[in-house]
Design a protein around this motif. Structure first.
Motif, short mmCIF file in Angstrom:
data_model
loop_
_atom_site.label_atom_id
_atom_site.label_comp_id
_atom_site.label_asym_id
_atom_site.label_seq_id
_atom_site.Cartn_x
_atom_site.Cartn_y
_atom_site.Cartn_z
N VAL A 90 -14.60 2.95 -4.04
CA VAL A 90 -15.43 3.03 -2.84
C VAL A 90 -14.83 3.95 -1.77
CG1 VAL A 90 -16.49 0.79 -3.20
CG2 VAL A 90 -14.32 0.93 -1.96
N GLY A 91 -13.86 4.75 -2.11
CA GLY A 91 -13.33 5.69 -1.13
C GLY A 91 -11.83 5.78 -1.20
N GLY A 92 -11.28 6.51 -0.25
CA GLY A 92 -9.84 6.65 -0.17
C GLY A 92 -9.40 8.04 -0.59
N GLU A 93 -8.42 8.57 0.14
CA GLU A 93 -7.91 9.91 -0.15
C GLU A 93 -6.42 9.89 -0.43
OE1 GLU A 93 -8.94 12.33 3.14
OE2 GLU A 93 -11.11 12.20 2.81
N THR A 94 -5.84 8.69 -0.58
CA THR A 94 -4.42 8.58 -0.88
C THR A 94 -4.25 8.20 -2.34
OG1 THR A 94 -4.37 6.26 -0.21
CG2 THR A 94 -3.93 7.91 1.50
N SER A 95 -3.02 7.94 -2.73
CA SER A 95 -2.77 7.57 -4.12
C SER A 95 -3.33 6.20 -4.45
CB SER A 95 -1.27 7.59 -4.40
OG SER A 95 -0.60 6.70 -3.51
N ILE A 121 -6.09 0.12 -5.83
CA ILE A 121 -5.52 0.39 -7.15
C ILE A 121 -4.98 1.82 -7.14
CG2 ILE A 121 -5.98 0.57 -9.62
CD1 ILE A 121 -6.19 -2.25 -8.56
N ASN A 122 -3.78 2.00 -7.67
CA ASN A 122 -3.20 3.32 -7.75
C ASN A 122 -3.98 4.18 -8.73
OD1 ASN A 122 -1.15 5.47 -8.79
ND2 ASN A 122 -0.20 4.61 -6.93
#
Length: 364
Positions: A90-95, A121-122
């Motif tokens: 559902v999104g996220g720009e990190t690891s 979750i990585n």
């Protein structure tokens, strides 16, 4: 392994939740209204209170929740197997990216149920989670909807997950946090209105009783007194004039003006003393003559405002334009005469040396 299914897990709304909603609404309503009212009426403490109240409430709410959070942390979570029904990033720009999971949780001592969670979750491990896979989860016994996937389970649970086969729980057997519902929204709105009403009622005088159309003081009863004046003095006469917005009927004005005309301690006898709204005139007796005069310092100046008030309100001059007080002693006895003019004509009254009225002449 096939798990039994059951009815949806019960949810309930406690009075504590409703009380918290009422209190939260009250704080929001009070704070916002305090900011608005404080800005309108210029009440700095009230405006500051509107800023501080939410911060204080948040701090108290945090401190009050410490025992509850401590009890929750002390509860040993339950471990169970769960099957992934579906998952979606559902999104996220990190690891670590948030992933929404829909799971069928199969407790060892109860019916299976469905739950929807979001967990980070990585990216490297994302491929390890696929629909129909069985994973190990943990949750608090009293909050079964707070499920978390165990990323590093013990060898025993890892072996059980690898060999387990679970059936999907029906959609009706779903666990979720108790909904706030209409009752929570109603009590929160009620608290907001009550908080706003309390502030408005407490400061209603400042809000609604302000007189922005106040008329200037009547010429007969000025309320402004100032020491700003212009004095002209000679051996024959003396005058003191006041600026706009000032009056010789103001407290202490006549005493100060007479003092400026008779300073030096010498005895100054006067033929007449004339007082108008902004002008005081004194005609002194010629030096070396035996003309009967009066001591301007001995006049009953404290009675002058009352004499003017009586002349402007009881002698038929309903819209007084000008007034004048004349003190003289030409006939042997001190006479104080107040003359008032207006659209209705001229009226006057006479008083003795003590300021007591002895004659009245109405207008017309």
């Amino acid at each position: 392994m096939t798990t039994p299914t059951g009815a949806p897990l019960p949810t309930h709304r406690t009075p504590v939740v409703l009380a918290r909603g009422l209190l939260t609404g009250g704080v929001v309503g009070t704070s916002l209204t305090a900011l608005v009212v404080g800005g309108i009426v210029g009440n700095v403490p009230l405006f500051v209170a509107g800023l501080v109240l939410p911060a204080v409430y948040g701090l108290l709410f945090f401190l009050a929740g410490i025992p509850r959070r401590a009890r929750e942390a002390a509860v040993v979570p339950r471990t169970a197997l769960a099957m992934i029904e579906s998952l979606e990033a559902v999104g996220g720009e990190t690891s670590d990216i948030p992933v929404r999971f829909e799971l069928t949780v199969a407790p060892d001592d109860g019916p299976a149920y469905r739950v929807e969670i979001t967990q980070d979750i990585n990216l490297v491990d994302l491929s390890d989670y696929r629909p129909r896979d069985v994973v190990v989860v943990q949750y608090p016994p009293d909050r079964p909807w707070r499920v978390r996937i165990v990323k590093r389970p013990t060898p025993e649970w890892e072996d059980r997950a690898a060999s387990a086969r679970l059936d999907s729980a029906p959609g009706t057997a779903r666990a979720a946090a108790p909904p706030e519902g209409c009752a929570f929204g109603f009590v929160m709105l009620l608290g907001l209105l009550l908080g706003a009403a309390v502030v408005v009622l407490l400061f209603r005088a400042d809000l609604f009783d302000r007189d922005d159309t106040a008329q200037p003081p009547s010429p007969a009863r000025p309320s402004v007194s100032s020491t700003s004046s212009t004095t002209v003095l000679s051996s024959a006469s003396g005058t003191v004039s006041l600026g706009p917005g000032q009056s010789f009927l103001g407290k202490g004005e006549l005493d100060r003006a007479i003092g400026s005309l008779t300073k030096g301690g010498a005895t100054h006898q006067a033929l007449t003393v004339v007082v108008r709204e902004h002008l005081l005139s004194v005609v002194f007796s010629p030096t070396g003559t035996q003309t009967m005069g009066l001591d301007p310092r001995a006049l009953p100046y404290g009675r002058f405002p009352a004499l003017v008030d009586e002349a402007t309100t009881t002698l038929g001059v309903h819209s007084p334009g000008t007034w004048q007080i004349t003190a003289e002693r030409l006939t042997g006895s001190l006479v104080i005469r107040v003359v008032v003019t207006g659209p209705e004509g001229t009226a006057s009254l006479e008083a003795n040396g003590q300021g007591k009225v002895v004659r009245r002449t109405p207008a017309g």
